[in-house]
Design a protein around this motif. Structure first.
Motif, PDB file in Angstrom:
ATOM      1  N   GLU A   1      -0.505  -0.888  -4.946  1.00  0.00           N
ATOM      2  CA  GLU A   1      -1.359   0.373  -4.961  1.00  0.00           C
ATOM      3  C   GLU A   1      -0.710   1.446  -5.266  1.00  0.00           C
ATOM      4  O   GLU A   1       0.062   1.976  -4.355  1.00  0.00           O
TER       5      GLU A   1
ATOM      6  N   ALA B   1       0.804  -1.413  -0.018  1.00  0.00           N
ATOM      7  CA  ALA B   1      -0.045  -0.053  -0.011  1.00  0.00           C
ATOM      8  C   ALA B   1       0.837   1.232  -0.016  1.00  0.00           C
ATOM      9  O   ALA B   1       1.990   1.283   0.649  1.00  0.00           O
TER      10      ALA B   1
ATOM     11  N   HIS C   1      -7.120   2.678  -4.276  1.00  0.00           N
ATOM     12  CA  HIS C   1      -7.999   2.609  -3.266  1.00  0.00           C
ATOM     13  C   HIS C   1      -7.943   4.019  -2.531  1.00  0.00           C
ATOM     14  O   HIS C   1      -7.147   4.715  -2.542  1.00  0.00           O
TER      15      HIS C   1
ATOM     16  N   ASN D   1      -3.276   6.305  -4.027  1.00  0.00           N
ATOM     17  CA  ASN D   1      -4.013   6.131  -2.565  1.00  0.00           C
ATOM     18  C   ASN D   1      -4.581   7.412  -2.269  1.00  0.00           C
ATOM     19  O   ASN D   1      -3.905   8.398  -1.988  1.00  0.00           O
TER      20      ASN D   1
END
Length: 503
Positions: free
Chosen positions: A320, A298, A357, A323
């Protein structure tokens, strides 16, 4: 080495034990008398104080001897926050608890973690503070875990208060987990947000609020990913439906980066208490895979302490790259990912798909900004994870923006996002991107292993002609108008690549 701690009560000096793969310090224990023999309810409290200097181990374990007859364990803590020199981090200390099964790395003793989001918590057989797991309060040595995230030069002075309430225990609840499939639309594109936080870690929204906001954002699926706990897995009863698939997971929040364990089996906990130097991440990546989930580093270039990804990408299934609201660290993540695409296109590495995300925690964080749009055979856990793993996905800032991205050859050859168009190097290839809902004055960009090769206003369908010899892959972006001369504008949408050629 940590300074002597002097808890109230008849305790000796601390025990200095460094345990586990990551450095951890075990202090002297706290003991309690058993409940009255006649079973009368009551409570007993102990306080423990101590000081941790800068350079103390990442985790400090305080043993607590739990006798028979305990109905509830309640814990609170405080620590000082002295002023620090400019540019120097102050005190921040996390907290959690492990039961009588111990603190072994990857062991079974985990019972909850709230990081720095709470100053107190409780556990009972029938209930627990969000972030913590209800269940039996068995007698034995439990461990309160302190995590000195940052320590001021003056050190960190703490006080932990433990209260045991005696009496008859409640009945542990039977967990109700989300189903693995929703009705969906069959083989289709499905929109999801797979990095979300609720009151079960450091978020401020309830699961019910998150589910409502996900539906309002036009999402088809979400993943619950709390920091270092699985307590939210059982918190969604009545919130899923034919229109919303809820997957379970965890944001494994280490001191050397965070990883989204997406779509793991409900109730499966992934330990976080290690750094890259401990050389154990591959063990926990395998644990995520055995639990049916994806390993997704992430925000790999985020600027918060401990957020930069230091474990490499050998075990990753996706990364990812976007973000929350688009920022410079996302731009860096995309550039690094694009370099990996070049290596893969020339047989020097494997394909690592991109996802995006929201990492939403609280208002005004927008759920579904961005979202990962996955082409899947069904709205099911297996199909969604499989689509992401294969790179059959694009990223968009909202559900109002849709992309159709294709590559075609002269003899009807066809490929779409994440696929390969298997034609010879000299074969003419037509690249098309159809955009609906593009932001005003936005721009389409086509990028290859040579960088940006084509750009045009995002006013419908963009077409570009190339060959595999000139483009080992093509990926597309939709960008807002630039805010910095000479640089592209913020991202509105982007695709995973289409690979060109026969290799």
């Amino acid at each position: 080495m940590c300074d002597d701690d002097r808890p109230s009560g008849p305790l000796g000096r601390r025990a200095l034990l460094v345990t586990g793969a990551a450095a951890a310090l075990t202090l002297n224990g706290v003991s309690f008398a058993a409940a009255d023999s006649d079973g009368r309810a009551g409570a007993t409290t102990r306080k423990v104080t101590g000081r941790l200097p800068a350079g103390c181990p990442d985790y400090v374990h305080l043993p607590v001897e739990i006798p028979d007859g305990v109905r509830e364990i309640a814990v609170s803590y405080t620590y000082d926050r002295p002023a620090t020199p400019p540019g120097t981090a102050g005190n921040a200390c996390d907290i959690g608890i492990f039961d009588e099964r111990g603190t072994d790395l990857g062991g079974r003793g985990f019972r909850g973690w709230s990081g720095g989001a709470r100053t107190e918590f409780f556990l009972r057989a029938d209930d627990a503070t969000p972030g913590y797991l209800p269940g039996p309060l068995n007698p034995g040595t439990w461990y309160i875990a302190l995590g000195p995230y940052t320590v001021a030069p003056q050190g960190l002075t703490y006080e932990v208060t433990i209260t045991l309430h005696y009496g008859s225990p409640g009945t542990p609840p039977v967990p109700s987990y989300p189903p693995q499939r929703a009705e969906g639309r069959g083989r289709s594109w499905y929109r999801g947000d797979n990095h979300l936080h609720s009151v079960h870690s450091d978020g401020k929204r309830t699961p019910a609020q998150i589910a409502a906001l996900a539906r309002a954002a036009g999402l088809d699926f979400i993943t619950t990913t709390e920091h270092n706990t699985t307590s939210s897995h059982r918190a969604w009863e009545g919130l899923w439906g034919d229109d919303l698939l809820i997957l379970t997971g965890e944001e494994v929040t280490t001191r050397n980066g965070h990883v989204v364990a997406m779509g793991t089996d409900p109730g499966v906990f992934i330990d976080w208490r290690y750094r890259a130097r401990d050389a154990v991440f591959d063990r926990f990546a395998r644990r995520i895979h055995r639990a049916g989930g994806l390993v997704i580093p992430a925000h790999p270039h985020a600027t918060c302490i401990g957020c930069n990804w230091k474990f490499g990408y050998e075990e990753a299934d996706a990364v990812e790259v976007w973000n929350g609201p688009f920022t410079l660290d996302d731009e860096v993540a995309i550039a690094e990912w694009d370099n990996a695409l070049v290596a893969h296109a020339h047989d020097r590495g494997r394909f690592l798909p991109a996802v995006g995300h929201s990492d939403a925690h609280r208002d005004p964080d927008v759920i579904g900004l961005p979202q990962t749009v996955v082409h899947a055979d069904a709205l099911s856990r297996h199909a969604i994870l499989d689509g992401i793993r294969k790179g059959h996905a694009y990223l968009a800032e909202s559900s109002s923006l849709s992309l159709t991205f294709t590559a075609t050859g002269p003899k009807g050859e066809h490929a779409t996002i994440g696929d390969r168009l298997p034609v010879h190097d000299s074969t003419p290839v037509t690249i098309r991107l159809a955009v609906t809902g593009a932001p005003p004055d936005s721009t389409i960009r086509f990028l290859t292993d040579q960088g940006q090769r084509f750009t045009t206003p995002a006013t419908g369908t963009a077409t570009w002609h190339t060959t595999p010899a000139n483009a080992a892959y093509v990926r597309a972006e939709v960008r807002h108008p630039t805010t910095t001369p000479g640089a592209p504008g913020p991202m509105a949408a982007m695709t995973n690549p289409i690979f060109l050629g026969q290799n």
